[in-house]
Motif scaffolding. Structure first.
Motif, short mmCIF file in Angstrom:
data_model
loop_
_atom_site.label_atom_id
_atom_site.label_comp_id
_atom_site.label_asym_id
_atom_site.label_seq_id
_atom_site.Cartn_x
_atom_site.Cartn_y
_atom_site.Cartn_z
N PHE A 156 0.83 -1.21 0.00
CA PHE A 156 0.00 0.00 0.00
C PHE A 156 0.86 1.26 0.00
O PHE A 156 1.82 1.37 0.77
CB PHE A 156 -0.94 0.01 1.21
CG PHE A 156 -1.69 1.30 1.36
CD1 PHE A 156 -2.69 1.65 0.45
CD2 PHE A 156 -1.40 2.18 2.39
CE1 PHE A 156 -3.40 2.84 0.58
CE2 PHE A 156 -2.09 3.37 2.53
CZ PHE A 156 -3.10 3.71 1.63
N LYS A 157 0.52 2.20 -0.87
CA LYS A 157 1.23 3.48 -0.98
C LYS A 157 0.21 4.61 -0.80
O LYS A 157 -0.66 4.82 -1.66
CB LYS A 157 1.90 3.63 -2.35
CG LYS A 157 2.79 2.46 -2.74
CD LYS A 157 4.13 2.57 -2.07
CE LYS A 157 5.06 1.50 -2.59
NZ LYS A 157 5.52 0.57 -1.60
N SER A 158 0.31 5.32 0.30
CA SER A 158 -0.68 6.36 0.61
C SER A 158 -0.71 7.48 -0.43
O SER A 158 -1.73 8.14 -0.59
CB SER A 158 -0.43 6.94 2.00
OG SER A 158 0.86 7.50 2.07
N GLU A 159 0.39 7.69 -1.16
CA GLU A 159 0.42 8.77 -2.15
C GLU A 159 -0.23 8.36 -3.48
O GLU A 159 -0.44 9.19 -4.35
CB GLU A 159 1.87 9.24 -2.39
CG GLU A 159 2.77 8.26 -3.11
CD GLU A 159 3.39 7.18 -2.22
OE1 GLU A 159 4.16 6.37 -2.77
OE2 GLU A 159 3.11 7.12 -1.01
N LYS A 160 -0.58 7.11 -3.62
CA LYS A 160 -1.22 6.62 -4.86
C LYS A 160 -2.73 6.75 -4.75
O LYS A 160 -3.29 6.83 -3.66
CB LYS A 160 -0.84 5.16 -5.11
CG LYS A 160 0.64 4.93 -5.26
CD LYS A 160 0.93 4.26 -6.56
CE LYS A 160 2.42 4.02 -6.69
NZ LYS A 160 2.93 4.52 -7.93
N THR A 161 -3.40 6.73 -5.90
CA THR A 161 -4.86 6.78 -5.91
C THR A 161 -5.43 5.44 -5.43
O THR A 161 -4.72 4.44 -5.38
CB THR A 161 -5.40 7.06 -7.32
OG1 THR A 161 -5.12 5.91 -8.16
CG2 THR A 161 -4.82 8.33 -7.92
N ASN A 162 -6.72 5.46 -5.12
CA ASN A 162 -7.37 4.22 -4.70
C ASN A 162 -7.24 3.14 -5.76
O ASN A 162 -6.93 1.99 -5.46
CB ASN A 162 -8.86 4.46 -4.39
CG ASN A 162 -9.05 5.21 -3.10
OD1 ASN A 162 -8.26 5.12 -2.17
ND2 ASN A 162 -10.13 5.97 -3.04
N PHE A 163 -7.48 3.51 -7.02
CA PHE A 163 -7.41 2.50 -8.08
C PHE A 163 -5.98 2.01 -8.30
O PHE A 163 -5.75 0.82 -8.55
CB PHE A 163 -8.02 3.00 -9.39
CG PHE A 163 -8.08 1.93 -10.44
CD1 PHE A 163 -8.85 0.78 -10.24
CD2 PHE A 163 -7.37 2.05 -11.61
CE1 PHE A 163 -8.90 -0.22 -11.19
CE2 PHE A 163 -7.42 1.05 -12.58
CZ PHE A 163 -8.19 -0.09 -12.36
N GLU A 164 -5.00 2.91 -8.20
CA GLU A 164 -3.60 2.47 -8.32
C GLU A 164 -3.27 1.46 -7.22
O GLU A 164 -2.57 0.47 -7.47
CB GLU A 164 -2.65 3.68 -8.24
CG GLU A 164 -2.69 4.54 -9.48
CD GLU A 164 -1.91 5.83 -9.33
OE1 GLU A 164 -1.35 6.29 -10.35
OE2 GLU A 164 -1.86 6.40 -8.21
N ASN A 165 -3.79 1.67 -6.02
CA ASN A 165 -3.57 0.71 -4.93
C ASN A 165 -4.32 -0.60 -5.17
O ASN A 165 -3.80 -1.66 -4.82
CB ASN A 165 -3.94 1.33 -3.58
CG ASN A 165 -2.79 2.11 -2.99
OD1 ASN A 165 -1.74 1.55 -2.68
ND2 ASN A 165 -2.97 3.42 -2.85
N VAL A 166 -5.49 -0.55 -5.78
CA VAL A 166 -6.20 -1.78 -6.13
C VAL A 166 -5.37 -2.57 -7.14
O VAL A 166 -5.26 -3.80 -7.04
CB VAL A 166 -7.62 -1.47 -6.68
CG1 VAL A 166 -8.24 -2.71 -7.32
CG2 VAL A 166 -8.52 -0.94 -5.57
N LYS A 167 -4.76 -1.86 -8.09
CA LYS A 167 -3.89 -2.55 -9.07
C LYS A 167 -2.69 -3.18 -8.37
O LYS A 167 -2.27 -4.29 -8.73
CB LYS A 167 -3.45 -1.58 -10.17
CG LYS A 167 -4.60 -1.19 -11.09
CD LYS A 167 -4.19 -0.54 -12.38
CE LYS A 167 -3.48 0.75 -12.25
NZ LYS A 167 -3.29 1.45 -13.53
N LEU A 168 -2.14 -2.50 -7.36
CA LEU A 168 -1.04 -3.08 -6.59
C LEU A 168 -1.51 -4.33 -5.83
O LEU A 168 -0.77 -5.32 -5.75
CB LEU A 168 -0.46 -2.05 -5.61
CG LEU A 168 0.30 -0.88 -6.23
CD1 LEU A 168 0.64 0.17 -5.17
CD2 LEU A 168 1.57 -1.37 -6.93
N PHE A 169 -2.71 -4.29 -5.29
CA PHE A 169 -3.31 -5.44 -4.59
C PHE A 169 -3.44 -6.62 -5.55
O PHE A 169 -3.03 -7.74 -5.25
CB PHE A 169 -4.67 -5.02 -4.03
CG PHE A 169 -5.34 -6.01 -3.12
CD1 PHE A 169 -4.70 -7.11 -2.59
CD2 PHE A 169 -6.66 -5.81 -2.75
CE1 PHE A 169 -5.35 -8.00 -1.73
CE2 PHE A 169 -7.33 -6.68 -1.91
CZ PHE A 169 -6.67 -7.78 -1.40
#
Length: 165
Positions: free
Chosen positions: A76-89
């Protein structure tokens, strides 16, 4: 005149029956909140490590739901958007499945609604997942069945997600 009245009454009555069926929900407590699942589902168990709660309906369809704080995940990266974090997940979990020699496939993504639908095959059946973002949490939805076609599984996962978004 009586026939028209009876027809209107019949249409009105059948509409109530359908709406009653669609208003049936099961409530599932997750680590962070409670989720609504359309239909009647019996809770089976909850996995301690992932927080996934497994449920089964009368058809024998198995689903699992989990909702965990985003900050609990190492990627998880707090500076990323919600969707960017979903892609990381998605990348984090699908890479794990690939390393475990399972075949994976991304089926759908929706940046506006902030979710990804994907699957892996456990050498028995496809496991279809929806990973999404709800406020400060990731939601992880799973459906495991060969009773429904893939399109119906995807539609169900999206319905559960959007109902709880």
């Amino acid at each position: 005149m009586k026939k028209i009245f009876l027809l209107i009454l019949l249409i009105s009555y059948s509409g109530r029956i359908q709406s009653q069926e669609s208003n049936t929900f099961s409530l599932v407590k997750t680590r962070t909140t409670q989720l609504k699942i359309p239909g009647n589902w019996e809770q089976l168990n909850t996995a301690e490590d992932s927080g996934q709660t497994y449920l089964k309906n009368k058809e024998g369809i198995i689903i699992a739901v989990a909702q965990n704080p985003k900050k609990a995940y190492s990627f998880f990266k707090s500076e990323k958007t919600n969707f960017e974090n979903v892609k990381l997940f998605y990348t984090w979990d699908s890479d794990f499945m690939k390393e475990s020699k399972f075949k994976t496939e991304k089926l759908k993504e929706d940046a506006k609604s902030e979710f990804i639908v994907w699957k892996f095959n456990d050498n028995k059946l496809d496991n279809l997942f929806l990973f999404g973002s709800i406020k400060d949490n990731f939601i992880n939805l799973l459906i495991y069945t060969d009773i429904w076609p893939e399109e119906q599984k995807i539609a169900f996962l999206e319905k559960v997600y959007l109902l709880n978004k």
